[in-house]
Design a protein around this motif. Structure first.
Motif, short mmCIF file in Angstrom:
data_model
loop_
_atom_site.label_atom_id
_atom_site.label_comp_id
_atom_site.label_asym_id
_atom_site.label_seq_id
_atom_site.Cartn_x
_atom_site.Cartn_y
_atom_site.Cartn_z
N ASP A 84 0.82 -1.39 0.16
CA ASP A 84 0.07 -0.01 -0.31
C ASP A 84 0.81 0.70 0.19
O ASP A 84 1.41 1.38 0.84
CB ASP A 84 -0.92 -0.05 1.34
CG ASP A 84 -1.76 1.17 0.91
OD1 ASP A 84 -1.98 2.31 0.70
OD2 ASP A 84 -2.68 0.74 1.48
N GLY A 135 0.22 4.15 -0.48
CA GLY A 135 0.38 5.67 0.79
C GLY A 135 0.44 5.51 2.45
O GLY A 135 0.98 6.40 2.84
N GLN A 183 0.94 5.79 -8.96
CA GLN A 183 0.81 5.71 -7.02
C GLN A 183 0.74 7.35 -6.62
O GLN A 183 0.55 7.64 -5.26
CB GLN A 183 1.54 4.96 -6.09
CG GLN A 183 0.45 3.24 -6.67
CD GLN A 183 -0.67 3.26 -6.46
OE1 GLN A 183 -1.58 3.18 -5.94
NE2 GLN A 183 -1.16 2.64 -7.56
N GLN A 192 -0.86 10.02 -6.77
CA GLN A 192 -1.92 10.48 -6.24
C GLN A 192 -1.47 10.30 -4.55
O GLN A 192 -1.82 11.09 -3.64
CB GLN A 192 -3.33 10.43 -6.90
CG GLN A 192 -4.39 11.67 -5.60
CD GLN A 192 -3.71 12.45 -5.75
OE1 GLN A 192 -3.69 13.21 -6.90
NE2 GLN A 192 -3.83 13.70 -5.12
N ALA A 193 -1.14 8.76 -4.27
CA ALA A 193 -1.63 8.40 -2.63
C ALA A 193 -0.47 8.64 -2.10
O ALA A 193 -0.81 9.22 -0.88
CB ALA A 193 -1.36 7.36 -3.28
N ILE A 194 0.98 9.18 -2.85
CA ILE A 194 1.90 9.66 -1.95
C ILE A 194 1.37 11.35 -1.99
O ILE A 194 1.91 11.71 -0.78
CB ILE A 194 3.13 9.73 -3.32
CG1 ILE A 194 3.76 8.36 -3.54
CG2 ILE A 194 4.62 9.98 -2.26
CD1 ILE A 194 4.22 7.63 -4.18
N THR A 202 -1.05 12.49 -1.13
CA THR A 202 -1.99 12.41 -0.26
C THR A 202 -2.01 12.73 1.47
O THR A 202 -1.98 13.28 2.33
CB THR A 202 -3.38 11.10 -0.51
OG1 THR A 202 -4.37 11.36 -1.80
CG2 THR A 202 -4.77 11.49 1.13
N ALA A 203 -0.69 11.35 1.26
CA ALA A 203 0.07 11.42 2.38
C ALA A 203 0.96 12.92 2.41
O ALA A 203 0.87 12.79 4.32
CB ALA A 203 0.60 10.01 2.46
#
Length: 141
Positions: free
Chosen positions: A57, A59, A95, A97-99, A101-102
Motif C-alpha cells: 500500500d 499511501g 501511485q 496521488q496516494a503519495i 495525499t500522505a
C-alpha cells in the motif's frame, strides 16, 4: 649591466580588508552548513520495531515515511516547515496521488519544498514501495 632595485610596497589596506571579509563570510557560511542543514537519506516505511508498515500500500507507506521524518525533525527541534527539498524514489509512479495525499498531511501545500520524483525498478527490499530523502534547514535555537 642595469641595476635592479628592490622596491617594497606598503601593504594595501583594502586588500587586507577584503581578505578579512572573505574569511568572515567563509566562517559564517561554514556555521550555516555545519549547524543548520540536515539531510535524512533513505527514509522508508519502517516503524520503531523495524517492521515494514503498509505492505503493498503506497499511501500507507508514504504516510509512515513522513511520520518518520517528522519524528526525526522533532528530535532535532525542527519542524516539517523546515524541509526545503524532498527526493522520492518509488516503484510505481501511477501511485502519485496516494503519495501526495500522505505528503499533504505533513507539509504546507501552499509553500511546498522543492521535490524530485523518480521511478525505480526496486528499492532495498522488494516490499518497500517508497523511499524519501529530505533536506531541512533548521534554525539554531
Amino acid at each position: 649591466r642595469s641595476k635592479q632595485r628592490l622596491v617594497r610596497r606598503a601593504p594595501d589596506p583594502l586588500c587586507e580588508i577584503t581578505v578579512e571579509i572573505y574569511i568572515i563570510v567563509f566562517l559564517f557560511a561554514w556555521e550555516i552548513l555545519f549547524w543548520l542543514i540536515r539531510s535524512f537519506f533513505g527514509k522508508a516505511a519502517i516503524d520503531k520495531s523495524g517492521n515494514l508498515v503498509g505492505k503493498d500500500d503506497m499511501g500507507i507507506q508514504a504516510g509512515q515515511v513522513f511520520l518518520n521524518i517528522k519524528t526525526i525533525l522533532d528530535e532535532l527541534r525542527g519542524s516539517m516547515a523546515d524541509i526545503v527539498k524532498l527526493g522520492f524514489y518509488v516503484t510505481d509512479m501511477s501511485q502519485l496521488q496516494a503519495i501526495r495525499t500522505a505528503r499533504d498531511k505533513y507539509i504546507d501545500v501552499n509553500h511546498p519544498p522543492a521535490s524530485t520524483l523518480v521511478q525505480v525498478s526496486r528499492l532495498f527490499r522488494p516490499d518497500v514501495l517508497i523511499e524519501v530523502e529530505a533536506t531541512a534547514i533548521i534554525p539554531k535555537r
